[in-house]
Design a protein around this motif. Structure first.
Motif, PDB file in Angstrom:
ATOM      1  N   VAL A  26       0.817  -1.207   0.000  1.00  0.00           N
ATOM      2  CA  VAL A  26       0.000   0.000   0.000  1.00  0.00           C
ATOM      3  C   VAL A  26       0.858   1.267   0.000  1.00  0.00           C
ATOM      4  N   ARG A  27       2.043   1.215   0.539  1.00  0.00           N
ATOM      5  CA  ARG A  27       2.916   2.391   0.603  1.00  0.00           C
ATOM      6  C   ARG A  27       3.977   2.414  -0.500  1.00  0.00           C
ATOM      7  N   TRP A  28       3.932   1.473  -1.421  1.00  0.00           N
ATOM      8  CA  TRP A  28       4.955   1.381  -2.455  1.00  0.00           C
ATOM      9  C   TRP A  28       4.651   2.201  -3.697  1.00  0.00           C
ATOM     10  N   GLY A  29       3.505   2.801  -3.750  1.00  0.00           N
ATOM     11  CA  GLY A  29       3.137   3.596  -4.914  1.00  0.00           C
ATOM     12  C   GLY A  29       2.124   2.891  -5.796  1.00  0.00           C
ATOM     13  N   GLN A  30       1.481   3.671  -6.634  1.00  0.00           N
ATOM     14  CA  GLN A  30       0.419   3.142  -7.477  1.00  0.00           C
ATOM     15  C   GLN A  30       0.941   2.175  -8.535  1.00  0.00           C
ATOM     16  N   ALA A  31       2.081   2.473  -9.132  1.00  0.00           N
ATOM     17  CA  ALA A  31       2.624   1.603 -10.181  1.00  0.00           C
ATOM     18  C   ALA A  31       2.928   0.216  -9.626  1.00  0.00           C
ATOM     19  N   ALA A  32       3.547   0.165  -8.453  1.00  0.00           N
ATOM     20  CA  ALA A  32       3.856  -1.130  -7.841  1.00  0.00           C
ATOM     21  C   ALA A  32       2.575  -1.883  -7.509  1.00  0.00           C
ATOM     22  N   GLY A  33       1.577  -1.158  -7.010  1.00  0.00           N
ATOM     23  CA  GLY A  33       0.298  -1.795  -6.696  1.00  0.00           C
ATOM     24  C   GLY A  33      -0.373  -2.376  -7.922  1.00  0.00           C
ATOM     25  N   GLU A  34      -0.324  -1.661  -9.033  1.00  0.00           N
ATOM     26  CA  GLU A  34      -0.958  -2.159 -10.267  1.00  0.00           C
ATOM     27  C   GLU A  34      -0.202  -3.350 -10.845  1.00  0.00           C
ATOM     28  N   ILE A  35       1.116  -3.326 -10.751  1.00  0.00           N
ATOM     29  CA  ILE A  35       1.905  -4.465 -11.234  1.00  0.00           C
ATOM     30  C   ILE A  35       1.612  -5.698 -10.384  1.00  0.00           C
ATOM     31  N   LEU A  36       1.600  -5.517  -9.073  1.00  0.00           N
ATOM     32  CA  LEU A  36       1.315  -6.651  -8.186  1.00  0.00           C
ATOM     33  C   LEU A  36      -0.103  -7.170  -8.378  1.00  0.00           C
ATOM     34  N   HIS A  37      -1.055  -6.272  -8.617  1.00  0.00           N
ATOM     35  CA  HIS A  37      -2.436  -6.717  -8.864  1.00  0.00           C
ATOM     36  C   HIS A  37      -2.515  -7.488 -10.184  1.00  0.00           C
ATOM     37  N   SER A  38      -1.754  -7.069 -11.176  1.00  0.00           N
ATOM     38  CA  SER A  38      -1.732  -7.796 -12.454  1.00  0.00           C
ATOM     39  C   SER A  38      -1.168  -9.201 -12.274  1.00  0.00           C
ATOM     40  N   VAL A  39      -0.105  -9.309 -11.488  1.00  0.00           N
ATOM     41  CA  VAL A  39       0.471 -10.632 -11.208  1.00  0.00           C
ATOM     42  C   VAL A  39      -0.546 -11.485 -10.455  1.00  0.00           C
ATOM     43  N   LEU A  40      -1.217 -10.889  -9.479  1.00  0.00           N
ATOM     44  CA  LEU A  40      -2.249 -11.609  -8.727  1.00  0.00           C
ATOM     45  C   LEU A  40      -3.378 -12.076  -9.640  1.00  0.00           C
ATOM     46  N   THR A  41      -3.767 -11.228 -10.578  1.00  0.00           N
ATOM     47  CA  THR A  41      -4.833 -11.588 -11.518  1.00  0.00           C
ATOM     48  C   THR A  41      -4.466 -12.822 -12.330  1.00  0.00           C
ATOM     49  N   ILE A  42      -3.213 -12.933 -12.712  1.00  0.00           N
ATOM     50  CA  ILE A  42      -2.789 -14.076 -13.529  1.00  0.00           C
ATOM     51  C   ILE A  42      -2.617 -15.335 -12.681  1.00  0.00           C
ATOM     52  N   VAL A  43      -1.920 -15.227 -11.559  1.00  0.00           N
ATOM     53  CA  VAL A  43      -1.664 -16.441 -10.772  1.00  0.00           C
ATOM     54  C   VAL A  43      -2.904 -16.932 -10.037  1.00  0.00           C
ATOM     55  N   SER A  44      -3.880 -16.063  -9.853  1.00  0.00           N
ATOM     56  CA  SER A  44      -5.092 -16.445  -9.124  1.00  0.00           C
ATOM     57  C   SER A  44      -6.278 -16.661 -10.047  1.00  0.00           C
ATOM     58  N   THR A  45      -6.002 -16.887 -11.319  1.00  0.00           N
ATOM     59  CA  THR A  45      -7.086 -17.108 -12.264  1.00  0.00           C
ATOM     60  C   THR A  45      -7.941 -18.252 -11.760  1.00  0.00           C
ATOM     61  N   PRO A  46      -9.228 -18.147 -11.744  1.00  0.00           N
ATOM     62  CA  PRO A  46     -10.163 -17.126 -12.194  1.00  0.00           C
ATOM     63  C   PRO A  46     -10.712 -16.243 -11.072  1.00  0.00           C
ATOM     64  N   MET A  47      -9.942 -16.056 -10.008  1.00  0.00           N
ATOM     65  CA  MET A  47     -10.426 -15.352  -8.826  1.00  0.00           C
ATOM     66  C   MET A  47     -10.903 -13.928  -9.146  1.00  0.00           C
ATOM     67  N   VAL A  48     -10.098 -13.155  -9.838  1.00  0.00           N
ATOM     68  CA  VAL A  48     -10.439 -11.760 -10.091  1.00  0.00           C
ATOM     69  C   VAL A  48     -11.558 -11.663 -11.124  1.00  0.00           C
ATOM     70  N   ALA A  49     -11.543 -12.545 -12.106  1.00  0.00           N
ATOM     71  CA  ALA A  49     -12.562 -12.489 -13.158  1.00  0.00           C
ATOM     72  C   ALA A  49     -13.958 -12.757 -12.613  1.00  0.00           C
ATOM     73  N   SER A  50     -14.068 -13.623 -11.625  1.00  0.00           N
ATOM     74  CA  SER A  50     -15.393 -13.988 -11.125  1.00  0.00           C
ATOM     75  C   SER A  50     -16.050 -12.869 -10.345  1.00  0.00           C
ATOM     76  N   GLY A  51     -15.250 -12.044  -9.708  1.00  0.00           N
ATOM     77  CA  GLY A  51     -15.824 -10.995  -8.868  1.00  0.00           C
ATOM     78  C   GLY A  51     -16.129 -11.486  -7.461  1.00  0.00           C
ATOM     79  N   TYR A  52     -16.177 -12.782  -7.273  1.00  0.00           N
ATOM     80  CA  TYR A  52     -16.411 -13.391  -5.966  1.00  0.00           C
ATOM     81  C   TYR A  52     -15.164 -14.182  -5.601  1.00  0.00           C
ATOM     82  N   TRP A  53     -14.219 -13.499  -5.002  1.00  0.00           N
ATOM     83  CA  TRP A  53     -12.910 -14.091  -4.754  1.00  0.00           C
ATOM     84  C   TRP A  53     -13.006 -15.323  -3.873  1.00  0.00           C
ATOM     85  N   ALA A  54     -13.843 -15.296  -2.873  1.00  0.00           N
ATOM     86  CA  ALA A  54     -13.953 -16.430  -1.957  1.00  0.00           C
ATOM     87  C   ALA A  54     -14.459 -17.677  -2.677  1.00  0.00           C
TER      88      ALA A  54
END
Length: 132
Positions: free
Chosen positions: A86-114
């Motif tokens: 959260v304190r690393w800046g917006q660019a780092a947050g977006e890169i990490l979220h992109s990595v999370l989106t790929i490794v956690s497929t289909p978690m982000v796409a579903s909208g219901y992560w749980a």
């Protein structure tokens, strides 16, 4: 349906869910469609697991268990790092979220992560139990 076709379908579903994970603001019918695709993502591995159990293919069962464990572990790590960034800046947050989106497929796409995490855990547990 041949086993290799199930793997191909699963790979296509992985790519589709990963791409859908990057689409922002899915609401209404499209949001439900994303969730349906995310749920359909788990049908090929369920069929593979069923077939492997029926045929006594311990290699496929082990591979499904390892893939689901890797997805759960990487999702946990990604979520923790995303919160800590959260304190690393917006660019780092977006890169990490992109990595999370790929490794956690289909978690982000579903909208219901749980729900996605639950289905990965169910696949892990189903592949981890011994058939008699």
């Amino acid at each position: 349906m041949k086993t290799k076709h199930l793997y191909y379908i699963w790979a296509v579903m992985f790519v589709l869910c990963a791409v859908l994970g990057f689409v922002r603001d899915a609401r209404g019918a499209s949001g439900w469609g994303y969730t349906a695709v995310s749920l359909a993502f788990f049908l090929p591995p369920a069929a593979l697991l069923y077939r492997a159990r029926r045929e006594g293919d311990s290699r496929t069962v082990r591979m499904l268990r390892c893939l689901s464990a890797a997805s759960l572990g990487l999702s946990l790590l990604g979520l923790i790092v995303n919160v800590l960034s959260v304190r690393w800046g917006q660019a780092a947050g977006e890169i990490l979220h992109s990595v999370l989106t790929i490794v956690s497929t289909p978690m982000v796409a579903s909208g219901y992560w749980a729900l996605s995490l639950f289905l990965w855990a169910a696949l892990f547990l189903a592949a981890g139990t011994r058939s008699k």
